[in-house]
Design a protein around this motif. Structure first.
Motif, PDB file in Angstrom:
ATOM      1  N   GLY A 183       0.922  -1.289  -0.005  1.00  0.00           N
ATOM      2  CA  GLY A 183       0.019   0.049   0.111  1.00  0.00           C
ATOM      3  C   GLY A 183       0.701   1.329   0.119  1.00  0.00           C
ATOM      4  N   ALA A 184       2.279   1.060  -0.711  1.00  0.00           N
ATOM      5  CA  ALA A 184       2.952   2.432  -0.773  1.00  0.00           C
ATOM      6  C   ALA A 184       2.773   3.238  -1.956  1.00  0.00           C
ATOM      7  CB  ALA A 184       4.252   1.619  -0.708  1.00  0.00           C
ATOM      8  N   PRO A 185       3.317   4.403  -1.803  1.00  0.00           N
ATOM      9  CA  PRO A 185       3.306   5.290  -3.120  1.00  0.00           C
ATOM     10  C   PRO A 185       4.347   5.076  -3.953  1.00  0.00           C
ATOM     11  CG  PRO A 185       4.211   6.473  -1.266  1.00  0.00           C
ATOM     12  CD  PRO A 185       3.516   5.034  -0.626  1.00  0.00           C
ATOM     13  N   VAL A 186       4.379   5.253  -5.010  1.00  0.00           N
ATOM     14  CA  VAL A 186       5.341   5.280  -6.274  1.00  0.00           C
ATOM     15  C   VAL A 186       5.908   6.663  -6.536  1.00  0.00           C
ATOM     16  CG1 VAL A 186       6.056   4.266  -8.482  1.00  0.00           C
ATOM     17  CG2 VAL A 186       4.601   2.853  -7.143  1.00  0.00           C
ATOM     18  N   ARG A 187       7.103   6.704  -6.477  1.00  0.00           N
ATOM     19  CA  ARG A 187       7.842   8.147  -6.909  1.00  0.00           C
ATOM     20  C   ARG A 187       8.568   7.923  -7.917  1.00  0.00           C
ATOM     21  NH1 ARG A 187       6.842  13.310  -5.368  1.00  0.00           N
ATOM     22  NH2 ARG A 187       8.802  14.609  -4.764  1.00  0.00           N
ATOM     23  N   PRO A 188       8.025   8.406  -9.179  1.00  0.00           N
ATOM     24  CA  PRO A 188       8.994   8.325 -10.519  1.00  0.00           C
ATOM     25  C   PRO A 188      10.023   9.495 -10.475  1.00  0.00           C
ATOM     26  CG  PRO A 188       6.547   8.425 -10.939  1.00  0.00           C
ATOM     27  CD  PRO A 188       6.684   8.798  -9.343  1.00  0.00           C
ATOM     28  N   MET A 189      11.207   9.057 -10.810  1.00  0.00           N
ATOM     29  CA  MET A 189      12.312  10.211 -10.946  1.00  0.00           C
ATOM     30  C   MET A 189      12.788   9.939 -12.371  1.00  0.00           C
ATOM     31  SD  MET A 189      12.620  11.229  -7.649  1.00  0.00           S
ATOM     32  CE  MET A 189      14.298  11.788  -7.159  1.00  0.00           C
ATOM     33  N   THR A 190      13.234  11.106 -13.059  1.00  0.00           N
ATOM     34  CA  THR A 190      14.056  10.904 -14.220  1.00  0.00           C
ATOM     35  C   THR A 190      15.552  11.435 -13.956  1.00  0.00           C
ATOM     36  OG1 THR A 190      11.854  11.649 -15.432  1.00  0.00           O
ATOM     37  CG2 THR A 190      13.993  12.000 -16.767  1.00  0.00           C
ATOM     38  N   VAL A 191      16.315  10.793 -14.712  1.00  0.00           N
ATOM     39  CA  VAL A 191      17.589  10.868 -14.579  1.00  0.00           C
ATOM     40  C   VAL A 191      18.129  11.307 -16.131  1.00  0.00           C
ATOM     41  CG1 VAL A 191      20.097  10.306 -13.820  1.00  0.00           C
ATOM     42  CG2 VAL A 191      18.062   9.359 -12.416  1.00  0.00           C
ATOM     43  N   ASP A 192      18.777  12.542 -16.404  1.00  0.00           N
ATOM     44  CA  ASP A 192      19.215  12.937 -17.451  1.00  0.00           C
ATOM     45  C   ASP A 192      20.658  13.312 -17.285  1.00  0.00           C
ATOM     46  OD1 ASP A 192      17.070  13.244 -19.581  1.00  0.00           O
ATOM     47  OD2 ASP A 192      16.094  14.317 -18.014  1.00  0.00           O
ATOM     48  N   TYR A 193      21.313  13.063 -18.296  1.00  0.00           N
ATOM     49  CA  TYR A 193      22.840  13.501 -18.454  1.00  0.00           C
ATOM     50  C   TYR A 193      22.938  14.605 -19.639  1.00  0.00           C
ATOM     51  CZ  TYR A 193      23.942   9.760 -15.382  1.00  0.00           C
ATOM     52  OH  TYR A 193      24.062   8.817 -14.246  1.00  0.00           O
ATOM     53  N   LEU A 194      23.734  15.471 -19.335  1.00  0.00           N
ATOM     54  CA  LEU A 194      23.948  16.933 -20.366  1.00  0.00           C
ATOM     55  C   LEU A 194      25.416  17.282 -20.463  1.00  0.00           C
ATOM     56  CD1 LEU A 194      21.144  17.529 -18.226  1.00  0.00           C
ATOM     57  CD2 LEU A 194      20.466  18.620 -20.348  1.00  0.00           C
ATOM     58  N   GLN A 195      25.691  17.725 -21.652  1.00  0.00           N
ATOM     59  CA  GLN A 195      26.952  18.404 -21.585  1.00  0.00           C
ATOM     60  C   GLN A 195      26.748  19.709 -22.377  1.00  0.00           C
ATOM     61  OE1 GLN A 195      29.262  14.890 -23.167  1.00  0.00           O
ATOM     62  NE2 GLN A 195      30.835  15.592 -22.181  1.00  0.00           N
ATOM     63  N   GLY A 196      27.037  20.845 -21.696  1.00  0.00           N
ATOM     64  CA  GLY A 196      26.594  22.167 -22.351  1.00  0.00           C
ATOM     65  C   GLY A 196      25.246  22.190 -22.535  1.00  0.00           C
ATOM     66  N   GLY A 197      24.416  21.871 -21.558  1.00  0.00           N
ATOM     67  CA  GLY A 197      23.271  21.963 -21.650  1.00  0.00           C
ATOM     68  C   GLY A 197      22.455  20.765 -22.520  1.00  0.00           C
ATOM     69  N   LEU A 198      23.050  20.237 -23.520  1.00  0.00           N
ATOM     70  CA  LEU A 198      22.366  19.141 -24.401  1.00  0.00           C
ATOM     71  C   LEU A 198      22.471  17.926 -23.972  1.00  0.00           C
ATOM     72  CD1 LEU A 198      23.864  20.778 -27.623  1.00  0.00           C
ATOM     73  CD2 LEU A 198      21.699  21.197 -26.628  1.00  0.00           C
ATOM     74  N   SER A 200      23.539  13.986 -23.260  1.00  0.00           N
ATOM     75  CA  SER A 200      24.840  13.532 -23.563  1.00  0.00           C
ATOM     76  C   SER A 200      24.649  11.989 -23.340  1.00  0.00           C
ATOM     77  CB  SER A 200      25.955  14.065 -22.825  1.00  0.00           C
ATOM     78  OG  SER A 200      26.967  13.229 -22.922  1.00  0.00           O
ATOM     79  N   THR A 201      25.397  11.155 -23.971  1.00  0.00           N
ATOM     80  CA  THR A 201      25.389   9.732 -23.665  1.00  0.00           C
ATOM     81  C   THR A 201      26.804   9.328 -23.068  1.00  0.00           C
ATOM     82  OG1 THR A 201      26.167   9.189 -25.853  1.00  0.00           O
ATOM     83  CG2 THR A 201      23.958   8.966 -25.457  1.00  0.00           C
ATOM     84  N   VAL A 202      27.516  10.041 -22.728  1.00  0.00           N
ATOM     85  CA  VAL A 202      29.074   9.954 -22.410  1.00  0.00           C
ATOM     86  C   VAL A 202      28.994   9.076 -20.956  1.00  0.00           C
ATOM     87  CG1 VAL A 202      29.283  11.935 -20.951  1.00  0.00           C
ATOM     88  CG2 VAL A 202      31.344  10.672 -22.247  1.00  0.00           C
ATOM     89  N   ALA A 203      28.016   9.193 -20.296  1.00  0.00           N
ATOM     90  CA  ALA A 203      28.084   8.318 -18.834  1.00  0.00           C
ATOM     91  C   ALA A 203      27.279   7.017 -19.081  1.00  0.00           C
ATOM     92  CB  ALA A 203      27.137   9.478 -17.880  1.00  0.00           C
ATOM     93  N   ALA A 204      26.674   6.863 -20.352  1.00  0.00           N
ATOM     94  CA  ALA A 204      26.166   5.705 -20.438  1.00  0.00           C
ATOM     95  C   ALA A 204      27.032   4.352 -19.974  1.00  0.00           C
ATOM     96  CB  ALA A 204      25.484   5.442 -21.847  1.00  0.00           C
ATOM     97  N   PHE A 205      26.404   3.479 -19.384  1.00  0.00           N
ATOM     98  CA  PHE A 205      27.211   2.068 -18.895  1.00  0.00           C
ATOM     99  C   PHE A 205      26.673   0.933 -19.662  1.00  0.00           C
ATOM    100  CE2 PHE A 205      28.276  -1.342 -15.724  1.00  0.00           C
ATOM    101  CZ  PHE A 205      29.402  -1.334 -16.217  1.00  0.00           C
ATOM    102  N   LEU A 206      26.973   0.557 -20.918  1.00  0.00           N
ATOM    103  CA  LEU A 206      26.119  -0.244 -21.681  1.00  0.00           C
ATOM    104  C   LEU A 206      26.915  -1.769 -21.844  1.00  0.00           C
ATOM    105  CD1 LEU A 206      25.613   2.463 -24.455  1.00  0.00           C
ATOM    106  CD2 LEU A 206      24.251   1.662 -22.647  1.00  0.00           C
ATOM    107  N   GLY A 207      26.003  -2.401 -22.340  1.00  0.00           N
ATOM    108  CA  GLY A 207      26.488  -3.876 -22.795  1.00  0.00           C
ATOM    109  C   GLY A 207      27.923  -4.020 -23.459  1.00  0.00           C
TER     110      GLY A 207
END
Length: 265
Positions: A183-198, A200-207
Motif C-alpha cells: 500500500g505504498a506510493p510510487v515516486r517516479p524520478m527522471t535522470v538525464d545527463y547533459l553536456q553544455g545543456g544538451l 549526452s550519452t557519455v555517462a552511459a554504462f552499456l553492454g
C-alpha cells in the motif's frame, strides 16, 4: 520471460562525446579526488548509512568526478516508505539519486562484487538480486514490500538494464507489486545527463562496457551534469497500471533510442 533480466540493444557504440575532453592533468586530479572520497567513505564504516552522511558522500563523489548535480523543485516533501523508480543509464544514476534522497537501493548482484564500490554498497544496506534466478522473484518482491511497510523508501530501476537514453526500455512490472502489496506510493524520478545543456550519452554504462572504461570516460568528460527530476507520487492497486503511469512520467514524450531490431536486407 524473466522480469529481472533484459537484453538491451545498446552497445558502447551508442556512446558519443562531441565535446573536447578535459586535459590529462584534470582527469588525474579527478581520479585522486575520487580515491580520497572513497577512502573517506570506507573509513566511515556503518555511519555511512546515515541519510545525511550518505547524501553528503554521494555529492562528494559527483564533485570529485566533475559532475554537476541539477535538481528541480519537488512538488512536495517525499513520502517515507515510497517505491522510488527511475530510468537507468549509468552506474552514476544511483549516486545522483542518493545525493538527492538517500534510500535503500535494489541492485544486480554483480555490483556487490565490484572493488570498493561493492563494499560501500553493502555498507549502505543495498539489496542485491540475481537477475537470472526467476525462482527468487516472489521472495524479492516480499522483501521489498516489507521494507516499504517499515517506512523505508527503496530505489529500483524497472527498465532492468542500462540504456543510452531516458526512454530506452519499458518499465517492468515486478517491483511495482511490492508497492501494491505494501500500500505504498510510487515516486517516479527522471535522470538525464547533459553536456553544455544538451543531452549526452557519455555517462552511459552499456553492454560490453566494463567499469574501468566507463569511469575513464566520465573522468575525461567536459561540462558533464546530471539532472534529477522528481514527479508526483502515484498510488494504485494494479501493478500494470502503476508501471505504465510511472514509465510515462519518467520518459514523458521522448522517443525511444531504439526501435525494432534491424532485419538484414
Amino acid at each position: 520471460m524473466n522480469p529481472w533480466s533484459v537484453e538491451a540493444p545498446c552497445t558502447p557504440d551508442c556512446v558519443g562525446d562531441t565535446t573536447p575532453r578535459v586535459p590529462l592533468t584534470e582527469s588525474a586530479r579527478r581520479y585522486a579526488a575520487l580515491a580520497h572520497t572513497l577512502i573517506r567513505s570506507v573509513a566511515m564504516g556503518e555511519r555511512l548509512a546515515d541519510p545525511r552522511a550518505l547524501r553528503g558522500q554521494s555529492r562528494a563523489v559527483l564533485d570529485a568526478l566533475g559532475v554537476r548535480l541539477e535538481t528541480g523543485p519537488p512538488e512536495r516533501e517525499p513520502t517515507s516508505g515510497a517505491l522510488i523508480v527511475a530510468n537507468h543509464i549509468s552506474w552514476l544514476d544511483a549516486v545522483a539519486l542518493l545525493a538527492v534522497q538517500p534510500v535503500t537501493v535494489l541492485a544486480k548482484r554483480e555490483v556487490g562484487q565490484w572493488p570498493v564500490v561493492g563494499t560501500l554498497a553493502r555498507r549502505i544496506g543495498t539489496r542485491f538480486i540475481d537477475r537470472g534466478a526467476v525462482r527468487e522473484l516472489p521472495h524479492t518482491v516480499a522483501e521489498l514490500a516489507d521494507l516499504l511497510r517499515s517506512g523505508r523508501s527503496v530505489l529500483v530501476f524497472p527498465q532492468a538494464t542500462t540504456w543510452c537514453t531516458v526512454a530506452g526500455g519499458r518499465f517492468r512490472r515486478a517491483a511495482f507489486q511490492a508497492a501494491v502489496d505494501a500500500g505504498a506510493p510510487v515516486r517516479p524520478m527522471t535522470v538525464d545527463y547533459l553536456q553544455g545543456g544538451l543531452p549526452s550519452t557519455v555517462a552511459a554504462f552499456l553492454g560490453g562496457d566494463d567499469f574501468t572504461t566507463s569511469l575513464r570516460r566520465v573522468t575525461a568528460a567536459r561540462g558533464l551534469s546530471v539532472r534529477v527530476t522528481a514527479h508526483p507520487e502515484l498510488r494504485g492497486t494494479d501493478r500494470r497500471t502503476l508501471a505504465a503511469a510511472a514509465g510515462a512520467a519518467v520518459c514523458g514524450t521522448r522517443p525511444p533510442a531504439h526501435t525494432a531490431p534491424r532485419v538484414p536486407a
